[in-house]
Enzyme design. Structure first.
Site, PDB file in Angstrom:
ATOM      1  N   GLY A  48       0.838  -1.214   0.000  1.00 22.17           N
ATOM      2  CA  GLY A  48       0.000   0.000   0.000  1.00 22.17           C
ATOM      3  C   GLY A  48       0.861   1.247   0.000  1.00 22.17           C
ATOM      4  O   GLY A  48       2.045   1.181  -0.334  1.00 22.17           O
ATOM      5  N   ASN A  49       0.281   2.361   0.333  1.00 24.28           N
ATOM      6  CA  ASN A  49       1.068   3.595   0.455  1.00 24.28           C
ATOM      7  C   ASN A  49       0.446   4.482   1.525  1.00 24.28           C
ATOM      8  O   ASN A  49      -0.548   4.124   2.141  1.00 24.28           O
ATOM      9  CB  ASN A  49       1.183   4.305  -0.900  1.00 24.28           C
ATOM     10  CG  ASN A  49      -0.167   4.682  -1.448  1.00 24.28           C
ATOM     11  OD1 ASN A  49      -0.887   5.490  -0.868  1.00 24.28           O
ATOM     12  ND2 ASN A  49      -0.552   4.067  -2.564  1.00 24.28           N
ATOM     13  N   TYR A  50       1.050   5.650   1.727  1.00 20.94           N
ATOM     14  CA  TYR A  50       0.678   6.491   2.867  1.00 20.94           C
ATOM     15  C   TYR A  50      -0.530   7.403   2.636  1.00 20.94           C
ATOM     16  O   TYR A  50      -0.842   8.217   3.493  1.00 20.94           O
ATOM     17  CB  TYR A  50       1.861   7.381   3.254  1.00 20.94           C
ATOM     18  CG  TYR A  50       3.057   6.626   3.775  1.00 20.94           C
ATOM     19  CD1 TYR A  50       2.946   5.842   4.913  1.00 20.94           C
ATOM     20  CD2 TYR A  50       4.290   6.712   3.135  1.00 20.94           C
ATOM     21  CE1 TYR A  50       4.040   5.151   5.400  1.00 20.94           C
ATOM     22  CE2 TYR A  50       5.389   6.035   3.618  1.00 20.94           C
ATOM     23  CZ  TYR A  50       5.271   5.259   4.755  1.00 20.94           C
ATOM     24  OH  TYR A  50       6.345   4.585   5.243  1.00 20.94           O
ATOM     25  N   ALA A  64      -3.652   7.730  -4.788  1.00 25.69           N
ATOM     26  CA  ALA A  64      -2.292   7.211  -5.000  1.00 25.69           C
ATOM     27  C   ALA A  64      -2.465   5.726  -5.300  1.00 25.69           C
ATOM     28  O   ALA A  64      -2.640   4.911  -4.385  1.00 25.69           O
ATOM     29  CB  ALA A  64      -1.456   7.441  -3.758  1.00 25.69           C
TER      30      ALA A  64
END
Ligand code: PMT
Length: 407
Positions: free
Chosen positions: A210-212, A278
């Protein structure tokens, strides 16, 4: 006719030296045609008298819940419903804290809690108080709740120290009020689709790539568009917090594949499409139904395959006359890369945010963006709260939309 003719404004005044400027602010609002009801905190009366303010507004000032000698109740609920706009100027650190945390122990804060329409605050305090983590936290909470923050200016303060903490000038506050009313309902009849947040690409039942992304930027755009009258659909990856405005249509997805599928449906009929998510560029080629054990393995290699590019896919099916806006999150050669993305993805606009800028990008309540468009338009903005960034982006989208229609 004045630019604020017929508008109902509640002017909240709190106890700070800058309260003397509120008389000028009140005068300017009245001159532009607004009907203004002043609500003061008890300590504001130490700095400016209710007599001055009631003479200027032509209405008795409200400060207490009851009139002491008659027992008459002042209804904060009625005031909250009456107001088209509430401006708290000056807003002290204490009032900001009460507003952010719902501490309804005076007429001003109860009116704020009952306000149905837009609220602006113009903070004023000493520079250290203004910079303190508690004030910044309260301002960020208020901004996330949709309150417009009119940041304090630099200059000499009551303490004779020089720094940031002076209340914005009355003229600037009036200008913000005028801007609010002029763009308040400028998106009625428009459909907006937005991708929001991160995507999670599953490895096994407990792990993912995943990402932030927190979804704050995407949802700030959703809130801005809905408040200006648009019909909004937000296709969002997993986030911790969702907007409270029930007018925003939220479609929850997890992976890039799911986001691609839902976005294609949502963007098909949209007049404006914004890609704020994102999206993971790659996903694991295989998914394990069972938790992958680490015993006996010194390393683990996960083969990744490419995810669809949602913005490119949507732009291939672009609705005639619609406008598509991408984001670019960069670390190096930011502007150059943003221009390349504009071309490659066949978008109309790109909002560039760089992780090199402090306070910009993932998870923060603020962002610092540069907007570029196909016709060569370019504008760099300073660091602002994400809701304000959203308002700037929407203003530019509407300008670009007009140009497309004229062609
Ligand atoms: O959610 P927050 O914590 O508030 O953070 C906001 C943000 C940093 C996520 C947001 O401001 C932002 O920059 N979003 C885009 C992040 C990104 O993926 O940028 P990119 O440069 O990798 O992608 C360019 C554009 O293509 C983006 O509009 C992206 O949504 C879109 N894209 C990318 C890959 C993909 N497979 N599909 C896409 O649609």
């Amino acid at each position: 006719m004045g630019s604020l003719e017929g508008k109902h404004i509640v002017l909240g005044i709190t106890g700070g030296i800058a309260a003397y400027k509120s008389a000028v602010l009140l005068r300017l609002l009245i001159k532009r045609g607004a009907e203004v009801q002043v609500v003061m905190t008890p300590s504001a009366k130490e700095f400016i008298t209710p007599v001055t303010l009631s003479a200027l507004s032509g209405k008795p000032v409200v400060s207490e819940f009851f009139t002491a000698n008659t027992g008459e109740w002042h209804s904060h609920v009625d005031l909250g419903l009456w107001a088209d706009l509430m401006i708290v100027a000056p807003a002290t650190a204490s009032t900001l804290g009460k507003m952010a945390n719902g501490i309804a122990d005076n007429m001003l804060v109860t009116t704020y809690l009952s306000a149905k329409e837009h609220v602006m605050v113009a903070p004023a305090m000493d520079l250290d108080m203004y910079a303190s983590p508690s004030t910044r936290r309260n301002l960020a909470t208020l901004a996330a709740d949709g309150v417009e923050i009119i940041e304090a200016a630099e200059g000499e303060l009551a303490s004779h120290l020089v720094g940031k903490g002076r209340m914005a000038e009355p003229e600037e506050i009036v200008e913000r009020a005028e801007r609010f009313f002029s763009r308040r309902q400028d998106m009625v009849g428009m459909k907006v689709a937005i991708t929001v947040g991160p995507t999670y690409e599953k490895i096994d039942p407990v792990r993912f790539i995943g990402n932030y992304s927190s979804g704050k930027m995407g949802f700030a755009l959703a809130e801005e568009c809905v408040s200006r009258g648009a019909e909004v659909i937000a296709v969002t990856g997993p986030v911790a917090a969702y907007p409270s405005d029930s007018r925003i249509n939220i479609v929850k997805v997890e992976s890039a594949l799911e986001m691609n599928e839902e976005a294609l449906k949502a963007f098909r009929t949209a007049d404006i499409g914004i890609f704020a998510a994102a999206v993971a560029d790659y996903r694991p080629e295989t998914y394990s139904d069972h938790k992958i054990k680490r015993e006996g393995k010194d390393e683990m290699i996960i083969r990744l395959v490419k995810n669809p590019d949602i913005s490119s896919n949507v732009s291939e099916e672009k609705k005639e006359g619609s406008i598509l806006v991408g984001f670019a999150l960069e670390t190096d050669d930011a502007l150059d890369n943003a221009h390349k993305k504009l071309e490659k993805k066949n978008l109309d606009m790109i909002v560039l945010n760089s992780l090199e800028d402090k306070g910009a990008g993932f998870r923060t309540d603020t962002n610092k963006v540069t907007v570029i468009a196909r016709d060569g338009f370019k504008k760099a903005f300073p660091l602002k709260y994400k809701r304000e960034v959203a308002a700037d982006i929407v203003d530019i989208i509407l300008e670009q939309q007009k140009k497309i229609k004229i062609k």
